[in-house]
Design a protein around this motif. Sequence first.
Motif, PDB file in Angstrom:
ATOM      1  N   ALA A 154       0.801  -1.223   0.000  1.00 16.03           N
ATOM      2  CA  ALA A 154       0.000   0.000   0.000  1.00 16.03           C
ATOM      3  C   ALA A 154       0.831   1.269   0.000  1.00 16.03           C
ATOM      4  CB  ALA A 154      -0.911   0.008   1.225  1.00 16.03           C
ATOM      5  N   GLY A 155       2.136   1.179   0.299  1.00 13.59           N
ATOM      6  CA  GLY A 155       2.969   2.370   0.388  1.00 13.59           C
ATOM      7  C   GLY A 155       3.224   2.778   1.831  1.00 13.59           C
ATOM      8  N   ASN A 156       4.217   3.623   2.027  1.00 15.86           N
ATOM      9  CA  ASN A 156       4.728   3.889   3.373  1.00 15.86           C
ATOM     10  C   ASN A 156       4.667   5.353   3.788  1.00 15.86           C
ATOM     11  OD1 ASN A 156       5.413   1.142   3.396  1.00 15.86           O
ATOM     12  ND2 ASN A 156       7.465   1.565   2.595  1.00 15.86           N
ATOM     13  N   PHE A 157       3.729   6.128   3.232  1.00 12.01           N
ATOM     14  CA  PHE A 157       3.683   7.555   3.523  1.00 12.01           C
ATOM     15  C   PHE A 157       2.811   7.901   4.731  1.00 12.01           C
ATOM     16  CE2 PHE A 157       4.236   7.212  -1.169  1.00 12.01           C
ATOM     17  CZ  PHE A 157       5.529   7.706  -1.229  1.00 12.01           C
ATOM     18  N   HIS A 158       2.173   6.901   5.348  1.00 10.08           N
ATOM     19  CA  HIS A 158       1.251   7.129   6.466  1.00 10.08           C
ATOM     20  C   HIS A 158       0.051   7.964   6.003  1.00 10.08           C
ATOM     21  CE1 HIS A 158       4.070   5.537   9.525  1.00 10.08           C
ATOM     22  NE2 HIS A 158       4.982   6.026   8.716  1.00 10.08           N
ATOM     23  N   PHE A 159      -0.352   7.791   4.739  1.00 15.86           N
ATOM     24  CA  PHE A 159      -1.454   8.551   4.175  1.00 15.86           C
ATOM     25  C   PHE A 159      -2.693   7.670   4.058  1.00 15.86           C
ATOM     26  CE2 PHE A 159       1.268  11.736   1.512  1.00 15.86           C
ATOM     27  CZ  PHE A 159       1.652  12.361   2.683  1.00 15.86           C
ATOM     28  N   ASP A 160      -3.824   8.341   3.933  1.00 21.30           N
ATOM     29  CA  ASP A 160      -5.102   7.698   3.647  1.00 21.30           C
ATOM     30  C   ASP A 160      -5.199   7.519   2.138  1.00 21.30           C
ATOM     31  OD1 ASP A 160      -7.722   6.918   3.312  1.00 21.30           O
ATOM     32  OD2 ASP A 160      -8.597   8.763   4.120  1.00 21.30           O
ATOM     33  N   THR A 161      -5.150   6.292   1.667  1.00 16.34           N
ATOM     34  CA  THR A 161      -5.179   6.054   0.217  1.00 16.34           C
ATOM     35  C   THR A 161      -6.556   6.272  -0.390  1.00 16.34           C
ATOM     36  OG1 THR A 161      -5.495   3.671   0.580  1.00 16.34           O
ATOM     37  CG2 THR A 161      -3.234   4.451   0.275  1.00 16.34           C
ATOM     38  N   ASP A 162      -7.598   6.427   0.418  1.00 13.86           N
ATOM     39  CA  ASP A 162      -8.881   6.847  -0.138  1.00 13.86           C
ATOM     40  C   ASP A 162      -8.767   8.267  -0.681  1.00 13.86           C
ATOM     41  OD1 ASP A 162      -9.683   4.433   0.887  1.00 13.86           O
ATOM     42  OD2 ASP A 162     -10.941   5.274   2.466  1.00 13.86           O
ATOM     43  N   ALA A 163      -8.016   9.109   0.031  1.00 11.55           N
ATOM     44  CA  ALA A 163      -7.818  10.498  -0.391  1.00 11.55           C
ATOM     45  C   ALA A 163      -6.609  10.657  -1.291  1.00 11.55           C
ATOM     46  CB  ALA A 163      -7.675  11.407   0.833  1.00 11.55           C
ATOM     47  N   HIS A 164      -5.585   9.828  -1.085  1.00 12.87           N
ATOM     48  CA  HIS A 164      -4.337   9.917  -1.848  1.00 12.87           C
ATOM     49  C   HIS A 164      -3.988   8.518  -2.370  1.00 12.87           C
ATOM     50  CE1 HIS A 164      -3.987  13.844   0.029  1.00 12.87           C
ATOM     51  NE2 HIS A 164      -4.062  13.270   1.213  1.00 12.87           N
ATOM     52  N   PRO A 165      -4.632   8.075  -3.440  1.00  8.68           N
ATOM     53  CA  PRO A 165      -4.454   6.681  -3.894  1.00  8.68           C
ATOM     54  C   PRO A 165      -3.007   6.370  -4.260  1.00  8.68           C
ATOM     55  CG  PRO A 165      -6.330   7.724  -4.979  1.00  8.68           C
ATOM     56  CD  PRO A 165      -5.591   8.813  -4.274  1.00  8.68           C
ATOM     57  N   TYR A 166      -2.667   5.098  -4.084  1.00  6.25           N
ATOM     58  CA  TYR A 166      -1.336   4.588  -4.402  1.00  6.25           C
ATOM     59  C   TYR A 166      -1.545   3.346  -5.261  1.00  6.25           C
ATOM     60  CZ  TYR A 166       3.638   3.612  -3.472  1.00  6.25           C
ATOM     61  OH  TYR A 166       4.992   3.407  -3.588  1.00  6.25           O
ATOM     62  N   TYR A 167      -0.928   3.338  -6.438  1.00  7.90           N
ATOM     63  CA  TYR A 167      -1.196   2.274  -7.409  1.00  7.90           C
ATOM     64  C   TYR A 167       0.031   1.392  -7.606  1.00  7.90           C
ATOM     65  CZ  TYR A 167      -5.213   5.202  -8.427  1.00  7.90           C
ATOM     66  OH  TYR A 167      -6.361   5.929  -8.314  1.00  7.90           O
ATOM     67  N   PRO A 168      -0.193   0.110  -7.885  1.00  2.00           N
ATOM     68  CA  PRO A 168      -1.475  -0.528  -8.208  1.00  2.00           C
ATOM     69  C   PRO A 168      -2.308  -0.984  -7.017  1.00  2.00           C
ATOM     70  CG  PRO A 168       0.297  -2.087  -8.579  1.00  2.00           C
ATOM     71  CD  PRO A 168       0.966  -0.794  -8.181  1.00  2.00           C
ATOM     72  N   ALA A 169      -1.901  -0.703  -5.774  1.00  2.00           N
ATOM     73  CA  ALA A 169      -2.632  -1.225  -4.618  1.00  2.00           C
ATOM     74  C   ALA A 169      -4.094  -0.800  -4.606  1.00  2.00           C
ATOM     75  CB  ALA A 169      -1.950  -0.767  -3.325  1.00  2.00           C
ATOM     76  N   CYS A 170      -4.409   0.394  -5.163  1.00  2.00           N
ATOM     77  CA  CYS A 170      -5.769   0.928  -5.079  1.00  2.00           C
ATOM     78  C   CYS A 170      -6.618   0.642  -6.304  1.00  2.00           C
ATOM     79  CB  CYS A 170      -5.717   2.427  -4.807  1.00  2.00           C
ATOM     80  SG  CYS A 170      -5.090   2.824  -3.162  1.00  2.00           S
ATOM     81  N   PHE A 171      -6.121  -0.143  -7.249  1.00  2.00           N
ATOM     82  CA  PHE A 171      -6.998  -0.599  -8.323  1.00  2.00           C
ATOM     83  C   PHE A 171      -8.092  -1.492  -7.730  1.00  2.00           C
ATOM     84  CE2 PHE A 171      -3.276  -0.031 -11.351  1.00  2.00           C
ATOM     85  CZ  PHE A 171      -3.868   1.005 -12.057  1.00  2.00           C
ATOM     86  N   GLY A 172      -9.268  -1.460  -8.347  1.00  2.00           N
ATOM     87  CA  GLY A 172     -10.392  -2.215  -7.814  1.00  2.00           C
ATOM     88  C   GLY A 172     -10.628  -3.544  -8.497  1.00  2.00           C
ATOM     89  N   PHE A 173      -9.568  -4.253  -8.852  1.00  2.00           N
ATOM     90  CA  PHE A 173      -9.738  -5.523  -9.547  1.00  2.00           C
ATOM     91  C   PHE A 173     -10.036  -6.657  -8.562  1.00  2.00           C
ATOM     92  CE2 PHE A 173      -7.235  -3.174 -12.687  1.00  2.00           C
ATOM     93  CZ  PHE A 173      -7.928  -3.474 -13.855  1.00  2.00           C
ATOM     94  N   ASP A 174     -10.833  -7.638  -9.039  1.00  2.00           N
ATOM     95  CA  ASP A 174     -11.170  -8.795  -8.222  1.00  2.00           C
ATOM     96  C   ASP A 174      -9.946  -9.625  -7.860  1.00  2.00           C
ATOM     97  OD1 ASP A 174     -13.824  -8.119  -8.404  1.00  2.00           O
ATOM     98  OD2 ASP A 174     -14.310  -9.579  -9.955  1.00  2.00           O
ATOM     99  N   ASN A 175      -8.892  -9.519  -8.641  1.00  2.00           N
ATOM    100  CA  ASN A 175      -7.708 -10.363  -8.429  1.00  2.00           C
ATOM    101  C   ASN A 175      -6.567  -9.627  -7.742  1.00  2.00           C
ATOM    102  OD1 ASN A 175      -7.368  -8.778 -10.809  1.00  2.00           O
ATOM    103  ND2 ASN A 175      -5.681 -10.088 -11.455  1.00  2.00           N
ATOM    104  N   LEU A 176      -6.835  -8.450  -7.186  1.00  2.00           N
ATOM    105  CA  LEU A 176      -5.770  -7.657  -6.569  1.00  2.00           C
ATOM    106  C   LEU A 176      -6.171  -7.271  -5.154  1.00  2.00           C
ATOM    107  CD1 LEU A 176      -3.666  -4.853  -8.146  1.00  2.00           C
ATOM    108  CD2 LEU A 176      -4.763  -4.469  -5.933  1.00  2.00           C
ATOM    109  N   LEU A 177      -5.234  -7.449  -4.219  1.00  2.00           N
ATOM    110  CA  LEU A 177      -5.456  -7.106  -2.829  1.00  2.00           C
ATOM    111  C   LEU A 177      -4.381  -6.121  -2.380  1.00  2.00           C
ATOM    112  CD1 LEU A 177      -7.156  -7.668  -0.295  1.00  2.00           C
ATOM    113  CD2 LEU A 177      -5.644  -9.592   0.200  1.00  2.00           C
ATOM    114  N   GLY A 178      -4.807  -4.892  -2.037  1.00  2.00           N
ATOM    115  CA  GLY A 178      -3.888  -3.907  -1.494  1.00  2.00           C
ATOM    116  C   GLY A 178      -3.681  -4.156  -0.011  1.00  2.00           C
ATOM    117  N   VAL A 179      -2.413  -4.148   0.432  1.00  2.00           N
ATOM    118  CA  VAL A 179      -2.070  -4.597   1.783  1.00  2.00           C
ATOM    119  C   VAL A 179      -1.471  -3.445   2.580  1.00  2.00           C
ATOM    120  CG1 VAL A 179      -0.762  -6.255   3.151  1.00  2.00           C
ATOM    121  CG2 VAL A 179      -1.629  -6.915   0.885  1.00  2.00           C
TER     122      VAL A 179
END
Length: 845
Positions: free
Chosen positions: A286-311
């Motif tokens: 998910a990235g290491n900036f201590h940010f809310d990825t709903d407001a500041h997305p980080y990719y590819p973790a924030c893609f909405g694919f059925d086969n991808l899990l952002g951690v």
Amino acid sequence: MLMLALGCGIGPNTARAASSGEVIFRVAGSEVTKLDLDHFQRTHRLGSVRRLRMPGAVIVAHTSDISATLASLKADPDVEWATIHRRVELADTLPNDPLFANQWQLRNTGQSGGTPGADIRAPAAWDLTTGSASVILAIIDTGTELTHPDLAGRIWVNAGEIPANGIDDDGNGFVDDVNGWNFYAENNNVGPVLGHGTNVAGLAGAASNNGIGVASPNWNSPLMILSCFAPEGFATEADLAEAIVYACNNGARIINGSWGTPGYSLVLRDAIAYAREKGVFLSIAAGNFHFDTDAHPYYPACFGFDNLLGVSGSTNRDEWIFNYGRATLGLSAPASGVYFARYPSTYGTGSGTSYAAPLVAGVGGLVLAREPLLDPLQLKYRLMGTADLVPGLSERSVSGGRLNAHAALSISDLGPPEPVQDLSADSIGPSGTILRWSAPPDTGGGPAAFYQLKIAPATDATTEALQQAYPVWKRPSQPGTTEWLLIPNLEPGTTYRVALRALDSAGNAAPFAYATFATPAAATVFDDPCDTTASAWIANGFELAGGDAHSGALSWQDSPGVQYTSGTVAMLTGGPFDVRPLVRPRLSFYLQHFFPNRFAEGDRLEVEASPDGGATWQRLRRFRASLSPLRRITLPLDEVPASPNLFIRFRVIADANQFVDDGVYLDDIRISEGANDVPYTEEVMVETVDFFGEVTTAPECHYTGNWAQDPGKSSAPRLEGGAALVVAAGTSEATARFTPFLPTDGIFRVYVTHGYAANATNVTWTVHHDGGSSTFLRNQQSGDAHRWHLLGEFVMRYGRDPARGSVELNAGTASGVQVTADAVRFELVQPFLGPSSVSHWEGYE
């Protein structure tokens, strides 16, 4: 009968699993006779059966179709209950690796000051499986030290390739790709360019139970090594996409990606879609900036694919760390001070979501070893649905939990939830709608675990064909409960089609339910698609240029094609606009921005309005860090005096340090009517100090007494401020009032929070609402810091109304050291929209 699995430290327990093909049921009322057994065997076509000593209980052995057998038994009125027969674990399988005791992420006994049990439950999982050589894990990273003592023998070998003969023996387009490929150097050298890839590979699948070094979640999955990074630590999107395709085409079932970017990548999007079609699952950091990825997305973790899990990350005390996202990330896994095989040929600790993702990848491989027919969607939601729910991770991901390997392997799978039957679009406004439906039951009658949503204009490809479907952060309620979901920031005058379905904790999905609705047009006083230079704009440092845009080919940019320079101030000013015909004027625009993702970073975009032709300016909102792709932003103009001479200004401001980025993209700027629209948000937060260290003042915050800034700020979910205000406990004249601009009349949940700077008891909070005022005493202690604490639910009014929508803190009643005025959260529970709202209003008065 209880089956015991005794861990002996030499591998998984080999005792017969009582859950394999067996069903247990109980006959209502009495003992079961031999005639009864014969009757049940004939009626339900059962295999061998055996009575237990517990009255009425029967075991059915060797059932070929458990689901059908359970369904048949449950439909029998003489059967009280029927379920899969499960074993009970007595002890855990422990590997003989000498440094295993240091690996709190696998088994937390309280070492290093951690909380016992704050781990992924690896030993219990190893009782069930240690993985399979048929489940290949691809590590896309910086290459790997193939000769590391705990990685030698764990590396994938391409059976179709003859080493070092200079021929592409298997015809896959890569010469001598024996262990993988180096996409940066375009050769077969997958050795370490940097140590990162070795660390990641060791976390996912280091050799285990070999008497050397450490263990890993997955003992048997081969590790396919795909190197994409330069020695300077960067990779290109194209190389990463090529590596994903290679992994899919060469047998990988799982891909680990411990890397990312704040920019929405079309080529990575399509590569992940390719993996989805190939049935390949991705675990992404998910990235290491201590940010809310709903407001500041980080990719590819924030893609909405059925086969991808952002951690996201967790600590050895089950607290949150690093990037998080209530709506964009799936779960958390250990990421702070984890112990693993390191480069070069050594062992040690490291921190970052780079080290959380491979734990999830390794556990995913265990699940596929045990259930090889699971598809990526089932695996994703299985891992999310079986995560341990802990308070410190609440609202940090969709699941709100930490990875639990044993639960993912041992959950009962009784079938999918029922489909949603009554999905409808309610309270449709020009820029959104509120969806309503009745919560469906899961198999067995309880609530489902998750919802998943797709939405698109009906003129686009059908909703069914959309490749991305986003988890809904709201968890399903008890069956039959009326659910609602706000869908804001849609386009006026557009027909949309929405799809919604429920999923259970085992990863089973119900069919989608569909609804179609049309947003009406809104009265508009200004509408610029930004495809030609409108006469309303004065650009000073902005240009209308090609590149990323929401519609058309152009957008307003402060530094087209390059990064802005330190100290930049760029302005785009528009007007005059006559907003007097509008009852509730709204400014909307599409925005993408890139500023450095750093603490104490001053680079930002400020959006301002002037009612007097530019003589005075009122700030509407600040934007920092990153946001991509372009997202529709709506800002109310209610507090700007209605004027025929309104001006709008967008200002990019860069500080003097050397850190710069790509800047701002603006498109489709509009000023229109907001009356009779849906709320533009369902949550408002007020912080006393913002990210830039500026104290929030009237009209949002009003203070009495001498408050001082303190860095001991709360880090509760979705806060961004850089400090809090503090005052000595018992200071009689010290108060702080928080008055938000609320997006609608409705019922709001009110929460308060504090950080470690607080140390006081009996702090008074008074909530001013439509029914009067309600007062609460709360303690502020370090043990419950960084969390949201609910005061209650209250009816509040639209807009900014101190008498009917504010919260006041009083430090005068407090005892202790110091009181913190930090942040208050207002969460919309029930909007009052239209005539039907009257009954809700009366019910709360």
